[in-house]
Design an enzyme around this catalytic site. Structure first.
Site, PDB file in Angstrom:
ATOM      1  N   GLU A  39      -2.296  13.385 -15.724  1.00  0.00           N
ATOM      2  CA  GLU A  39      -2.098  14.308 -14.605  1.00  0.00           C
ATOM      3  C   GLU A  39      -1.401  13.635 -13.427  1.00  0.00           C
ATOM      4  O   GLU A  39      -0.570  14.239 -12.759  1.00  0.00           O
ATOM      5  CB  GLU A  39      -3.441  14.898 -14.160  1.00  0.00           C
ATOM      6  CG  GLU A  39      -4.034  15.894 -15.147  1.00  0.00           C
ATOM      7  CD  GLU A  39      -3.114  17.080 -15.413  1.00  0.00           C
ATOM      8  OE1 GLU A  39      -2.305  17.417 -14.528  1.00  0.00           O
ATOM      9  OE2 GLU A  39      -3.195  17.664 -16.500  1.00  0.00           O
ATOM     10  N   TYR A 122      -5.388  19.701  -6.789  1.00  0.00           N
ATOM     11  CA  TYR A 122      -4.854  20.021  -8.117  1.00  0.00           C
ATOM     12  C   TYR A 122      -5.405  19.078  -9.188  1.00  0.00           C
ATOM     13  O   TYR A 122      -5.928  19.515 -10.221  1.00  0.00           O
ATOM     14  CB  TYR A 122      -3.319  19.968  -8.147  1.00  0.00           C
ATOM     15  CG  TYR A 122      -2.844  19.942  -9.576  1.00  0.00           C
ATOM     16  CD1 TYR A 122      -2.867  21.099 -10.328  1.00  0.00           C
ATOM     17  CD2 TYR A 122      -2.512  18.736 -10.208  1.00  0.00           C
ATOM     18  CE1 TYR A 122      -2.533  21.080 -11.674  1.00  0.00           C
ATOM     19  CE2 TYR A 122      -2.182  18.709 -11.542  1.00  0.00           C
ATOM     20  CZ  TYR A 122      -2.186  19.878 -12.269  1.00  0.00           C
ATOM     21  OH  TYR A 122      -1.878  19.847 -13.595  1.00  0.00           O
ATOM     22  N   ASP A 140      -0.826  24.302  -9.319  1.00  0.00           N
ATOM     23  CA  ASP A 140       0.410  23.546  -9.095  1.00  0.00           C
ATOM     24  C   ASP A 140       1.566  24.537  -8.945  1.00  0.00           C
ATOM     25  O   ASP A 140       1.356  25.743  -8.839  1.00  0.00           O
ATOM     26  CB  ASP A 140       0.657  22.578 -10.250  1.00  0.00           C
ATOM     27  CG  ASP A 140       0.926  23.321 -11.554  1.00  0.00           C
ATOM     28  OD1 ASP A 140       0.798  24.552 -11.580  1.00  0.00           O
ATOM     29  OD2 ASP A 140       1.288  22.665 -12.535  1.00  0.00           O
TER      30      ASP A 140
END
Length: 344
Positions: A39, A122, A140
């Site tokens: 991520e 996020y 996002d």
DNA sequence: AAACCGGGGAT
DNA sequence: ATCCCAGGTTT
């Protein structure tokens, strides 16, 4: 979306994701550490770019412990060319926090995981949903685009406060039993179907529930204002090689643009000159010739670079390094381009 | 809220 | 030439 259709929306999205999802390296695991790494790498970076970096990273740092104890220079070498280098330092700082404060176990709740360096709203939601299947929002750019169309939201996504609108929307929509597939489904939909331009609505698994498809103009969403003014800077870059085949190198400051990365000496032509540089470093130049002239575009500024090769006598000051030493240093892409030219 | 932080691929 | 991407931190 009318409330009665939420259940069908969830199922259509989750079923589509599980049937059509791309086979990506980080989809072979639910290890929170590996999801975390993926991520962070994916922040502002495309999937195809990340894949080789992720694979190499996992070969060198297969566990959180190994990342935590890695030398920063070795770590940054794995990030070389990926950009946003503070991501790598923050990731390592976060890994060390997990070891010290959570016994090496990545927290499974938003309150604690959000304290980790480099983990914002996020990334927190992404790790919680993908690794732990917790029904947490992970908003996002993809999710804002998809939901702006599905829900016909016209708020300006360039404004920070707008993200809250989408987080609230996800909280209402998310499938409480399949949070991982739901959140990844939204992002996968944004990547494959609900693209910024020319969305493939006829292939969309949720077009039945999409307000913009049925009543609006998907191409017009999301609304995004904002424009940036580009700054231009001109540099002379000097590749100085001494009689022993060593090169003068500089490390950039620990804060700011390209922090801690290495470079050949750069002279801001609006601040100084090559002659001043020669005096400052008391470099005697025996011969010189031009290397590359090019521009390097960042998101907010442009470097105009004129590079030169100089055969020099070295003196004590400065870091004169061998080719082998230079190869181990993390350098930004413009310097790699010059270095490749020198090696020819 | 705005500025800062890389690089590359798509259009 | 322009946009923007699986964003976060600092000011």
């Amino acid at each position: 979306m009318n409330y009665p259709y939420v259940t069908e929306f969830r199922q259509s999205l989750v079923d589509w994701f599980n049937a059509e999802k791309r086979d990506l390296p980080w989809r072979h695991t639910t290890d929170p550490y590996k999801i975390w790494v993926s991520e962070v790498m994916l922040q502002q970076t495309r999937v195809d770019t990340v894949i080789p970096y992720y694979n190499r990273f996992m070969e060198s740092f297969p566990t959180l412990d190994l990342l935590a104890e890695a030398p920063q220079e070795y770590l940054l070498k794995h990030w070389e060319g990926l950009g946003y280098y503070s991501r790598a330092r923050n990731l390592q700082a976060g890994a060390r926090e997990v070891l010290e404060n959570y016994g090496g176990v990545v927290p499974d709740n938003r309150h604690e995981i959000s304290k980790l360096k480099g983990v914002g709203p996020y990334t927190a939601g992404a790790i919680l949903s993908i690794a732990y299947n917790k029904p947490e929002h992970a908003v996002d750019g993809n999710v804002m685009r998809v939901l702006s169309r599905v829900l016909d939201i016209h708020d300006d996504i360039a404004m920070p406060k707008t993200k809250k609108v989408f987080e609230v929307a996800v909280e209402k929509l998310i499938d409480p039993e399949h949070a991982s597939s739901f959140n990844q489904g939204l992002m996968e939909l944004g990547a494959l179907i609900c693209t910024p331009t020319s969305p493939k609505c006829l292939l969309c698994p949720v077009r039945e529930y999409c307000t913009a498809f049925n009543e609006g103009e998907p191409d017009k969403l999301p609304v995004k204002s904002k424009k940036i003014k580009m700054k231009h800077l001109t540099y002379d870059v000097l590749v100085c090689e001494d009689e022993n085949g060593r090169f003068l190198m500089q490390q950039r400051p620990e804060k700011g643009l390209l922090a801690n990365l290495w470079q050949f000496p750069m002279i801001d032509t609006s601040q100084s000159t090559v002659e001043n540089f020669k005096k400052e470093f008391t470099v005697n130049v025996h011969a010189e010739h031009e290397l590359l002239t090019f521009k390097h575009v960042f998101s907010h500024l442009t470097w105009h670079i004129n590079s030169y090769y100089m055969k020099c006598e070295s003196f004590a000051q400065g870091d004169w390094l061998s080719r082998e030493q230079i190869e181990r240093l993390p350098m930004p892409v413009p310097m790699l381009k010059i270095w490749e030219e020198v090696k020819k």
